[in-house]
Enzyme design. Sequence first.
Site, PDB file in Angstrom:
ATOM      1  N   ASP A 247       0.813  -1.217   0.000  1.00  0.00           N
ATOM      2  CA  ASP A 247       0.000   0.000   0.000  1.00  0.00           C
ATOM      3  C   ASP A 247       0.844   1.263   0.000  1.00  0.00           C
ATOM      4  OD1 ASP A 247       0.959  -0.213   2.597  1.00  0.00           O
ATOM      5  OD2 ASP A 247      -0.937   0.330   3.557  1.00  0.00           O
ATOM      6  N   ASP A 273      -3.441  -7.067   3.657  1.00  0.00           N
ATOM      7  CA  ASP A 273      -3.673  -6.963   5.101  1.00  0.00           C
ATOM      8  C   ASP A 273      -4.812  -5.971   5.346  1.00  0.00           C
ATOM      9  OD1 ASP A 273      -3.438  -7.457   7.783  1.00  0.00           O
ATOM     10  OD2 ASP A 273      -1.581  -6.335   8.081  1.00  0.00           O
TER      11      ASP A 273
END
Length: 399
Positions: A247, A273
Amino acid sequence: MALTLEDVHIIDARGEQPASRIVLDNGHIFAVGPDVTPAGHRVALDGMLALPGFIELHTHGGGGFALHTTDPNEILAYARWVASTGTTAFLITVVGVPQALPIVQLHAAASAIAQTSQGAEPLGIHLEGPYLNPTRRGAHHPSWLRLPDPDDVRALLAAAQGQLRLVTLAPELPGAAAAITQFRDAGVTVSIGHTDASYEQARDAIAHGISHATHCFNAMPPLLHRAPGPLGAIIEAKHVTGELIVDGVHVHPAAARALLYALGAERTVAITDAQPIAGVAELRGFTFAGQPAEVRDGAARLADGTIAGSILTMDQALRNLVQTLELDLPTASRLLSLNPARVAGAAERKGIIAAGYDADIVLLDKGLCVQATFCRGRLAYVSEEWRERFPAEAAYATH
């Protein structure tokens, strides 16, 4: 019902096949290639990209749905929603519960697996905890944590009803070596994570049966020149795969590139996640297994600022791999599909686009935006723009 996707640019871990055809039949890929005979309804796709469906190895939810839940229907709703991100299979991540074992949550996950018929396929369960080091617990509440115990392990395995595929634990904890053996003997992949292990302790754990690493860099000691820590041991062990949260917040792109250089594309698994709030732009607050959390500074965080996971979706992960980490599409596909399929024990039927494999395919435009997703041969998601391209009988899409 047979269906032929025509004029697609196929990309998977093995390379690219432009101007090709994919014939889907009875949930599987029947034939692939530029000269295969079409069958059933033919859909012209004008050179759009066809990649194997993404496989989520480590996620806590998305679309407003949590995977750590006592309600199997919430997991089933997630399975339907997540197809909109190009995801066609996933592990159900279960975490700890206060002063007990997550038996009810494991039962719910196993029940959802038995019931799933639409959307992405749950390939099993990922148990993240309760055997985590309090020093590196991250967002996992102290009341969830326990020391490994043989009776506990037996109870967890029984509650998972044969569906436990991956377990994250800290191998330096007392009793961890025996737990690794118990899980490994039950056919479960054991991952080092939320650990304060030294380099030497990590080496010993890998020799004892650990073969995977949970979100490398995060919730573990750093790689230092005189104290290489678990990362040093993970990099050296050629059979160990490592997760990478892509990310751009959990791991700086330069560090992500360094891990890719060290592990190679064959051993790196891209993960999100993600928390239940992922993919829900209008929401800011949520709970992580009962703990209040919110979106702040590009990540999910507890009230004290502790990172509690991401708001990443797998389609954005693809774009990040290509646009930020500068990977080519076949390599990005490997990290998102083939490698996680191998860790989850599904590589004999998922992860590439080939005859005989499950018909798990994501169709993307040139901007790498998802336009349609097939899960086991059924259209599980299609954009409004593309909806009229496909026959109604091909779909159970509700998006």
